[in-house]
Design a protein around this motif. Structure first.
Motif, PDB file in Angstrom:
ATOM      1  N   LEU A 238       8.770  17.821 -10.686  1.00  0.00           N
ATOM      2  CA  LEU A 238       8.515  18.146  -9.281  1.00  0.00           C
ATOM      3  C   LEU A 238       8.824  16.970  -8.357  1.00  0.00           C
ATOM      4  N   ILE A 239       8.539  15.753  -8.789  1.00  0.00           N
ATOM      5  CA  ILE A 239       8.784  14.593  -7.926  1.00  0.00           C
ATOM      6  C   ILE A 239      10.270  14.413  -7.640  1.00  0.00           C
ATOM      7  N   VAL A 240      11.127  14.777  -8.581  1.00  0.00           N
ATOM      8  CA  VAL A 240      12.572  14.689  -8.346  1.00  0.00           C
ATOM      9  C   VAL A 240      12.971  15.634  -7.222  1.00  0.00           C
ATOM     10  N   ILE A 241      12.409  16.818  -7.216  1.00  0.00           N
ATOM     11  CA  ILE A 241      12.707  17.780  -6.147  1.00  0.00           C
ATOM     12  C   ILE A 241      12.164  17.279  -4.816  1.00  0.00           C
ATOM     13  N   ILE A 242      10.950  16.749  -4.814  1.00  0.00           N
ATOM     14  CA  ILE A 242      10.352  16.247  -3.570  1.00  0.00           C
ATOM     15  C   ILE A 242      11.166  15.078  -3.020  1.00  0.00           C
ATOM     16  N   LEU A 243      11.509  14.126  -3.871  1.00  0.00           N
ATOM     17  CA  LEU A 243      12.291  12.975  -3.409  1.00  0.00           C
ATOM     18  C   LEU A 243      13.697  13.388  -2.984  1.00  0.00           C
ATOM     19  N   GLY A 244      14.285  14.365  -3.680  1.00  0.00           N
ATOM     20  CA  GLY A 244      15.603  14.875  -3.278  1.00  0.00           C
ATOM     21  C   GLY A 244      15.559  15.499  -1.888  1.00  0.00           C
TER      22      GLY A 244
ATOM     23  N   VAL B  46       0.836  -1.199   0.000  1.00  0.00           N
ATOM     24  CA  VAL B  46       0.000   0.000   0.000  1.00  0.00           C
ATOM     25  C   VAL B  46       0.874   1.254   0.000  1.00  0.00           C
ATOM     26  N   PHE B  47       1.915   1.266   0.810  1.00  0.00           N
ATOM     27  CA  PHE B  47       2.823   2.417   0.852  1.00  0.00           C
ATOM     28  C   PHE B  47       3.487   2.629  -0.507  1.00  0.00           C
ATOM     29  N   PHE B  48       3.951   1.547  -1.127  1.00  0.00           N
ATOM     30  CA  PHE B  48       4.573   1.651  -2.443  1.00  0.00           C
ATOM     31  C   PHE B  48       3.589   2.189  -3.474  1.00  0.00           C
ATOM     32  N   ALA B  49       2.345   1.704  -3.439  1.00  0.00           N
ATOM     33  CA  ALA B  49       1.334   2.171  -4.393  1.00  0.00           C
ATOM     34  C   ALA B  49       1.047   3.656  -4.198  1.00  0.00           C
ATOM     35  N   LEU B  50       0.973   4.108  -2.949  1.00  0.00           N
ATOM     36  CA  LEU B  50       0.739   5.531  -2.690  1.00  0.00           C
ATOM     37  C   LEU B  50       1.900   6.396  -3.177  1.00  0.00           C
ATOM     38  N   VAL B  51       3.114   5.952  -2.935  1.00  0.00           N
ATOM     39  CA  VAL B  51       4.278   6.715  -3.396  1.00  0.00           C
ATOM     40  C   VAL B  51       4.332   6.737  -4.915  1.00  0.00           C
ATOM     41  N   LEU B  52       4.034   5.623  -5.555  1.00  0.00           N
ATOM     42  CA  LEU B  52       4.020   5.572  -7.021  1.00  0.00           C
ATOM     43  C   LEU B  52       2.940   6.488  -7.582  1.00  0.00           C
ATOM     44  N   TRP B  53       1.755   6.461  -6.995  1.00  0.00           N
ATOM     45  CA  TRP B  53       0.672   7.343  -7.435  1.00  0.00           C
ATOM     46  C   TRP B  53       1.073   8.801  -7.264  1.00  0.00           C
ATOM     47  N   PHE B  54       1.679   9.127  -6.114  1.00  0.00           N
ATOM     48  CA  PHE B  54       2.124  10.499  -5.846  1.00  0.00           C
ATOM     49  C   PHE B  54       3.175  10.922  -6.865  1.00  0.00           C
ATOM     50  N   ALA B  55       4.088  10.034  -7.188  1.00  0.00           N
ATOM     51  CA  ALA B  55       5.140  10.348  -8.158  1.00  0.00           C
ATOM     52  C   ALA B  55       4.549  10.587  -9.544  1.00  0.00           C
ATOM     53  N   LEU B  56       3.590   9.770  -9.933  1.00  0.00           N
ATOM     54  CA  LEU B  56       2.996   9.930 -11.263  1.00  0.00           C
ATOM     55  C   LEU B  56       2.150  11.188 -11.375  1.00  0.00           C
TER      56      LEU B  56
ATOM     57  N   ASN C  31       2.897  14.034  -9.847  1.00  0.00           N
ATOM     58  CA  ASN C  31       3.744  15.213  -9.685  1.00  0.00           C
ATOM     59  C   ASN C  31       4.901  15.212 -10.673  1.00  0.00           C
ATOM     60  N   THR C  32       4.583  15.034 -11.929  1.00  0.00           N
ATOM     61  CA  THR C  32       5.625  15.053 -12.964  1.00  0.00           C
ATOM     62  C   THR C  32       5.715  16.402 -13.658  1.00  0.00           C
ATOM     63  N   THR C  33       4.990  17.385 -13.198  1.00  0.00           N
ATOM     64  CA  THR C  33       5.002  18.714 -13.808  1.00  0.00           C
ATOM     65  C   THR C  33       6.403  19.300 -13.736  1.00  0.00           C
ATOM     66  N   PRO C  34       6.923  19.802 -14.867  1.00  0.00           N
ATOM     67  CA  PRO C  34       8.252  20.425 -14.828  1.00  0.00           C
ATOM     68  C   PRO C  34       8.194  21.783 -14.133  1.00  0.00           C
ATOM     69  N   VAL C  35       9.140  22.002 -13.236  1.00  0.00           N
ATOM     70  CA  VAL C  35       9.235  23.268 -12.493  1.00  0.00           C
ATOM     71  C   VAL C  35      10.672  23.768 -12.567  1.00  0.00           C
ATOM     72  N   PRO C  36      10.859  25.101 -12.445  1.00  0.00           N
ATOM     73  CA  PRO C  36      12.234  25.615 -12.411  1.00  0.00           C
ATOM     74  C   PRO C  36      12.835  25.404 -11.023  1.00  0.00           C
ATOM     75  N   LEU C  37      14.095  25.044 -10.988  1.00  0.00           N
ATOM     76  CA  LEU C  37      14.823  24.850  -9.742  1.00  0.00           C
ATOM     77  C   LEU C  37      15.914  25.907  -9.680  1.00  0.00           C
ATOM     78  N   ARG C  38      15.826  26.801  -8.711  1.00  0.00           N
ATOM     79  CA  ARG C  38      16.770  27.913  -8.594  1.00  0.00           C
ATOM     80  C   ARG C  38      17.587  27.759  -7.312  1.00  0.00           C
ATOM     81  N   PHE C  39      18.886  27.547  -7.472  1.00  0.00           N
ATOM     82  CA  PHE C  39      19.782  27.509  -6.313  1.00  0.00           C
ATOM     83  C   PHE C  39      20.271  28.906  -5.982  1.00  0.00           C
TER      84      PHE C  39
END
Length: 119
Positions: A42-48, A11-21, A23-31
């Protein structure tokens, strides 16, 4: 119980997979003003951020875990020494009791005829 654990993991894996799918919207990342990346999912930023949080938490707990491990090893070492001392004392005490029993004639070299002669 094992089934329940695997079910919760699934269930946890399914929720994380659903959340990842979702949140694939591209966003700018400004350091900084000059260091920026456009089009990062967006999911890359969240997981990072999640991974950085796990690393920070592990780093914060590491000194305490090492201290507790040293304390546990010291307690185990002391318990081993105490058990060895108790075993040696019990052996000495057991030898003293056996010697006293032999001297009193309760066991050992005395025959029943010498203690209680037959008429």
């Amino acid at each position: 119980m094992s089934f329940l654990g695997w079910f919760i993991r699934l269930v946890f894996f399914a929720l994380v997979l659903w959340f990842a799918l979702k949140n694939t919207t591209p966003v700018p990342l400004r350091f900084t003003e000059t260091l920026r990346y456009d089009g990062v999912p967006l999911i890359v930023i969240i997981l990072g951020c999640f991974v950085l949080g796990v690393i920070a938490g592990a780093a914060a707990l590491a000194p305490r875990l090492f201290r507790l491990r040293r304390q546990a090893q010291a307690v185990q070492r002391d318990a081993t020494k105490a058990a060895a001392a108790a075993l040696a004392a019990a052996e000495r005490h057991g030898d003293e009791l056996a010697s006293a029993a032999r001297n009193a004639g309760a066991a050992g070299q005395l025959d029943a005829d010498t203690r209680f002669p037959r008429p």
